[in-house]
Write a protein that holds these residues in place. Structure first.
Motif, PDB file in Angstrom:
ATOM      1  N   ASP A  60     -24.674  -6.284  11.609  1.00  0.00           N
ATOM      2  CA  ASP A  60     -24.652  -7.703  11.562  1.00  0.00           C
ATOM      3  C   ASP A  60     -24.846  -8.407  11.279  1.00  0.00           C
ATOM      4  O   ASP A  60     -26.658  -8.571  11.247  1.00  0.00           O
ATOM      5  CB  ASP A  60     -23.692  -7.692  12.244  1.00  0.00           C
ATOM      6  N   VAL A  61     -24.980  -9.808  10.370  1.00  0.00           N
ATOM      7  CA  VAL A  61     -25.196 -11.395  10.036  1.00  0.00           C
ATOM      8  C   VAL A  61     -24.916 -12.093  10.919  1.00  0.00           C
ATOM      9  O   VAL A  61     -23.072 -12.371  10.985  1.00  0.00           O
ATOM     10  CB  VAL A  61     -25.105 -11.595   9.024  1.00  0.00           C
ATOM     11  N   PRO A  62     -25.551 -12.966  11.811  1.00  0.00           N
ATOM     12  CA  PRO A  62     -24.451 -13.339  13.071  1.00  0.00           C
ATOM     13  C   PRO A  62     -24.537 -15.304  12.690  1.00  0.00           C
ATOM     14  O   PRO A  62     -24.782 -15.668  11.167  1.00  0.00           O
ATOM     15  CB  PRO A  62     -26.361 -13.997  13.704  1.00  0.00           C
ATOM     16  N   GLU A  63     -23.616 -15.567  13.138  1.00  0.00           N
ATOM     17  CA  GLU A  63     -22.918 -16.494  12.416  1.00  0.00           C
ATOM     18  C   GLU A  63     -23.667 -17.908  12.380  1.00  0.00           C
ATOM     19  O   GLU A  63     -25.001 -18.101  13.275  1.00  0.00           O
ATOM     20  CB  GLU A  63     -21.556 -17.038  13.104  1.00  0.00           C
TER      21      GLU A  63
ATOM     22  N   ARG B  58     -25.386 -15.158   4.831  1.00  0.00           N
ATOM     23  CA  ARG B  58     -24.459 -15.539   6.018  1.00  0.00           C
ATOM     24  C   ARG B  58     -23.641 -14.032   6.340  1.00  0.00           C
ATOM     25  O   ARG B  58     -23.708 -13.715   5.906  1.00  0.00           O
ATOM     26  CB  ARG B  58     -22.954 -16.529   4.600  1.00  0.00           C
ATOM     27  N   ALA B  59     -22.724 -14.706   7.619  1.00  0.00           N
ATOM     28  CA  ALA B  59     -22.415 -13.782   8.302  1.00  0.00           C
ATOM     29  C   ALA B  59     -21.216 -12.737   7.551  1.00  0.00           C
ATOM     30  O   ALA B  59     -20.748 -11.413   7.582  1.00  0.00           O
ATOM     31  CB  ALA B  59     -21.166 -14.235   9.414  1.00  0.00           C
ATOM     32  N   ASP B  60     -20.954 -13.304   6.270  1.00  0.00           N
ATOM     33  CA  ASP B  60     -19.852 -12.363   5.541  1.00  0.00           C
ATOM     34  C   ASP B  60     -20.444 -11.863   4.228  1.00  0.00           C
ATOM     35  O   ASP B  60     -19.841 -10.920   3.768  1.00  0.00           O
ATOM     36  CB  ASP B  60     -18.681 -13.244   4.810  1.00  0.00           C
ATOM     37  N   HIS B  61     -22.060 -11.653   4.555  1.00  0.00           N
ATOM     38  CA  HIS B  61     -22.855 -11.022   3.451  1.00  0.00           C
ATOM     39  C   HIS B  61     -22.645  -9.680   3.408  1.00  0.00           C
ATOM     40  O   HIS B  61     -22.645  -9.167   4.652  1.00  0.00           O
ATOM     41  CB  HIS B  61     -24.051 -10.689   3.392  1.00  0.00           C
ATOM     42  N   LEU B  62     -21.952  -8.662   2.186  1.00  0.00           N
ATOM     43  CA  LEU B  62     -22.142  -7.630   2.301  1.00  0.00           C
ATOM     44  C   LEU B  62     -20.364  -7.073   3.318  1.00  0.00           C
ATOM     45  O   LEU B  62     -20.799  -5.667   3.741  1.00  0.00           O
ATOM     46  CB  LEU B  62     -22.715  -6.259   2.776  1.00  0.00           C
ATOM     47  N   ALA B  63     -19.411  -8.117   3.706  1.00  0.00           N
ATOM     48  CA  ALA B  63     -19.598  -7.530   4.503  1.00  0.00           C
ATOM     49  C   ALA B  63     -18.293  -6.315   4.477  1.00  0.00           C
ATOM     50  O   ALA B  63     -18.244  -5.141   5.159  1.00  0.00           O
ATOM     51  CB  ALA B  63     -17.885  -8.370   5.346  1.00  0.00           C
ATOM     52  N   GLU B  64     -17.344  -6.823   3.704  1.00  0.00           N
ATOM     53  CA  GLU B  64     -16.928  -4.911   3.446  1.00  0.00           C
ATOM     54  C   GLU B  64     -17.318  -4.206   3.232  1.00  0.00           C
ATOM     55  O   GLU B  64     -16.932  -2.816   3.908  1.00  0.00           O
ATOM     56  CB  GLU B  64     -16.414  -5.314   1.582  1.00  0.00           C
ATOM     57  N   LEU B  65     -18.524  -4.024   3.274  1.00  0.00           N
ATOM     58  CA  LEU B  65     -19.681  -2.803   3.155  1.00  0.00           C
ATOM     59  C   LEU B  65     -20.464  -2.872   4.668  1.00  0.00           C
ATOM     60  O   LEU B  65     -19.680  -1.411   4.766  1.00  0.00           O
ATOM     61  CB  LEU B  65     -20.801  -2.642   2.162  1.00  0.00           C
ATOM     62  N   ARG B  66     -20.329  -3.231   5.361  1.00  0.00           N
ATOM     63  CA  ARG B  66     -20.642  -3.009   6.361  1.00  0.00           C
ATOM     64  C   ARG B  66     -19.872  -2.763   7.200  1.00  0.00           C
ATOM     65  O   ARG B  66     -20.127  -2.307   8.081  1.00  0.00           O
ATOM     66  CB  ARG B  66     -21.316  -4.813   7.269  1.00  0.00           C
ATOM     67  N   ALA B  67     -18.602  -3.270   6.863  1.00  0.00           N
ATOM     68  CA  ALA B  67     -17.125  -3.099   8.063  1.00  0.00           C
ATOM     69  C   ALA B  67     -17.515  -1.187   8.278  1.00  0.00           C
ATOM     70  O   ALA B  67     -17.041  -0.472   8.211  1.00  0.00           O
ATOM     71  CB  ALA B  67     -16.527  -2.890   7.315  1.00  0.00           C
ATOM     72  N   VAL B  68     -17.744  -0.140   6.893  1.00  0.00           N
ATOM     73  CA  VAL B  68     -17.918   0.865   6.764  1.00  0.00           C
ATOM     74  C   VAL B  68     -18.608   1.778   6.475  1.00  0.00           C
ATOM     75  O   VAL B  68     -18.896   3.455   6.724  1.00  0.00           O
ATOM     76  CB  VAL B  68     -17.418   1.726   5.397  1.00  0.00           C
TER      77      VAL B  68
END
Length: 285
Positions: free
Chosen positions: A205-208, A190-200
């Motif tokens: 990114d994973v598309p919605e 999903r779009a929020d998969h590993l979002a915290e790690l992706r941000a840094v």
């Protein structure tokens, strides 16, 4: 694995006729009645890649990072959801497309064996290094190096189930190699998969709406059967962050080795990251 059980899965990538084990060939060879011949690797798999293939599969270094992460238990809930989606079908033959290290396939086959419904698996991947790992010490797994975007060198209606975990898809070819009424299980982030790690970290990114696009692409051949959202917080360490960044498609794009990627995160490493995937089950029309 035997040459005979491997051949039973496969068709010639050139003329699409069934492959058979050539008698008295040493080393082992698969061949079709048109005269095409393919050597079976001494490690127990065969490469049937088209000669025009220029794309590159996962490297040994990427697979090392993935194996370390999976061995830590980080993705156990995803594998458990995959097994739960496939097991009711009691498949006897399972195609694992984009198999990677074979970790998901091995867990599924072990679960089927424990339930009294043993099955055989075909571990297929673009990366020879991946297929080599997937067949290692597994008598119930055959190995195939193939490009999922090309016509698959697999016989029609050969598989009772197909699993695709974080890997590319070929809906019409999956439909051809699966028997009607059987199960296809796909795991997508999903779009929020590993979002915290992706941000840094600079990871892709994973598309919605990825699950919706997958369902739409399969609609001519498959009916949606079930969907499970698997989500949980995954504790991050420097090693785990490096493994997550170095084991997947981001490693191809970052242009850095897994040994270097953790230095880009530095003190910004989050305490945890959200694992968020959809486990989607479909039945062949």
């Amino acid at each position: 694995m035997s040459v005979q059980t491997l051949a039973a899965w496969l068709r010639c990538p050139n003329c699409f006729k069934d492959l058979e084990a050539m008698p008295d060939a040493a080393p082992p060879v698969l061949g079709c009645e048109s005269g095409h011949r393919f050597d079976v690797n001494k490690r127990g798999y065969v490469s049937l890649l088209p000669s025009r293939t220029r794309v590159v599969g996962d490297s040994a270094e990427m697979l090392d990072e993935r194996a370390a992460l999976l061995a830590s238990g980080a993705y156990d809930p995803i594998r458990e959801a995959l097994i739960a989606a496939v097991r009711p079908a009691e498949p006897r033959t399972v195609l694992d497309s984009g198999t990677g290290t074979g970790w998901y396939l091995h867990g599924l086959l072990d679960a089927l064996e424990a339930a009294g419904a043993p099955a055989r698996g075909l571990a297929s991947d673009l990366s020879p290094a991946a297929v080599q790992r997937a067949v290692r010490e597994r008598a119930d797994v055959e190995g195939l190096v193939a490009d999922v975007h090309a016509p698959l060198p697999i016989r029609d209606a050969m598989a009772d189930a197909c699993t695709v975990v974080f890997a590319p898809r070929n809906p019409p070819e999956f439909a051809r190699v699966l028997r009607p009424g059987v199960v296809l299980v796909i795991v997508v982030p999903r779009a929020d998969h590993l979002a915290e790690l992706r941000a840094v970290s600079g990871m892709l990114d994973v598309p919605e709406g990825k699950a919706g696009s997958v369902e739409a692409s399969l609609a001519p051949w498959f009916s949606a059967a079930s969907a499970q959202h698997v989500t949980y917080a995954l504790e991050l360490t420097a090693d785990r962050a490096r493994q997550l960044q170095g084991m997947g498609p981001s490693a191809h794009h970052l242009g850095r080795s897994p040994a270097d990627v953790s230095s880009a995160i530095g003190r910004a490493l989050p305490e945890a990251a959200t694992v968020s995937v959809d486990v989607l089950a479909f039945t062949r029309r």
